[in-house]
Design a protein around this motif. Structure first.
Motif, short mmCIF file in Angstrom:
data_model
loop_
_atom_site.label_atom_id
_atom_site.label_comp_id
_atom_site.label_asym_id
_atom_site.label_seq_id
_atom_site.Cartn_x
_atom_site.Cartn_y
_atom_site.Cartn_z
N ARG A 3 0.85 -1.19 0.00
CA ARG A 3 0.00 0.00 0.00
C ARG A 3 0.88 1.24 0.00
O ARG A 3 1.92 1.27 0.64
CB ARG A 3 -0.89 0.01 1.23
N THR A 4 0.43 2.26 -0.69
CA THR A 4 1.23 3.47 -0.77
C THR A 4 1.15 4.29 0.50
O THR A 4 2.11 4.94 0.87
CB THR A 4 0.78 4.34 -1.97
N ASP A 5 0.03 4.28 1.18
CA ASP A 5 -0.13 5.07 2.40
C ASP A 5 -1.11 4.35 3.32
O ASP A 5 -2.30 4.45 3.14
CB ASP A 5 -0.63 6.47 2.06
N ARG A 6 -0.58 3.65 4.29
CA ARG A 6 -1.44 2.90 5.21
C ARG A 6 -1.97 3.76 6.34
O ARG A 6 -2.84 3.34 7.07
CB ARG A 6 -0.66 1.72 5.79
N LEU A 8 -3.94 6.71 8.15
CA LEU A 8 -5.13 7.53 7.94
C LEU A 8 -5.44 8.23 9.25
O LEU A 8 -5.36 7.62 10.32
CB LEU A 8 -6.29 6.62 7.52
N GLY A 23 -5.19 11.13 4.42
CA GLY A 23 -4.25 10.03 4.24
C GLY A 23 -4.95 8.80 3.72
O GLY A 23 -6.10 8.83 3.30
N GLY A 24 -4.23 7.71 3.73
CA GLY A 24 -4.79 6.45 3.28
C GLY A 24 -4.59 6.22 1.80
O GLY A 24 -4.26 7.12 1.05
N ASP A 25 -4.78 4.99 1.41
CA ASP A 25 -4.62 4.60 0.01
C ASP A 25 -5.97 4.60 -0.69
O ASP A 25 -6.98 5.01 -0.11
CB ASP A 25 -3.92 3.24 -0.09
N SER A 26 -6.00 4.16 -1.94
CA SER A 26 -7.25 4.19 -2.71
C SER A 26 -8.32 3.29 -2.07
O SER A 26 -9.52 3.61 -2.13
CB SER A 26 -7.01 3.80 -4.16
N GLU A 27 -7.91 2.19 -1.47
CA GLU A 27 -8.89 1.32 -0.80
C GLU A 27 -9.51 2.04 0.39
O GLU A 27 -10.73 1.98 0.60
CB GLU A 27 -8.22 0.03 -0.33
N HIS A 29 -9.84 5.27 0.73
CA HIS A 29 -10.71 6.31 0.19
C HIS A 29 -12.07 5.72 -0.17
O HIS A 29 -13.11 6.30 0.12
CB HIS A 29 -10.08 6.97 -1.04
N GLU A 45 -4.00 17.43 -3.00
CA GLU A 45 -4.42 16.42 -2.03
C GLU A 45 -5.87 16.05 -2.22
O GLU A 45 -6.66 16.79 -2.79
CB GLU A 45 -4.18 16.90 -0.59
#
Length: 74
Positions: A3-6, A8, A23-27, A29, A45
């Protein structure tokens, strides 16, 4: 695939008093949107906010539900 950004962060913004998720990844979001958060897309952002007009108790339930969904997906 990692994951790019876990990470959030869901908290009340001290300046606007809005409940925001950053924050967070596409999942993450996607999960936030299914939980009821509204996507805000800016040039540099993307973040999510609680819908306007919710009572504080409803915002708290929204955040709690979103966290439960995010944890279940992890």
């Amino acid at each position: 695939m990692p994951r790019t950004d876990r990470f959030l962060d869901i908290r009340r913004d001290p300046l606007s008093d809005e409940l925001l998720a950053r924050g967070g990844d596409s999942e993450a979001h996607s999960i936030l949107q299914r939980a009821g958060f509204v996507a805000v897309v800016r040039v540099h952002e993307t973040y999510h906010r609680a819908p306007t007009g919710l009572a504080e108790d409803d915002e708290s339930r929204l955040a709690t539900d979103a966290v439960a969904r995010l944890r279940a997906a992890a």
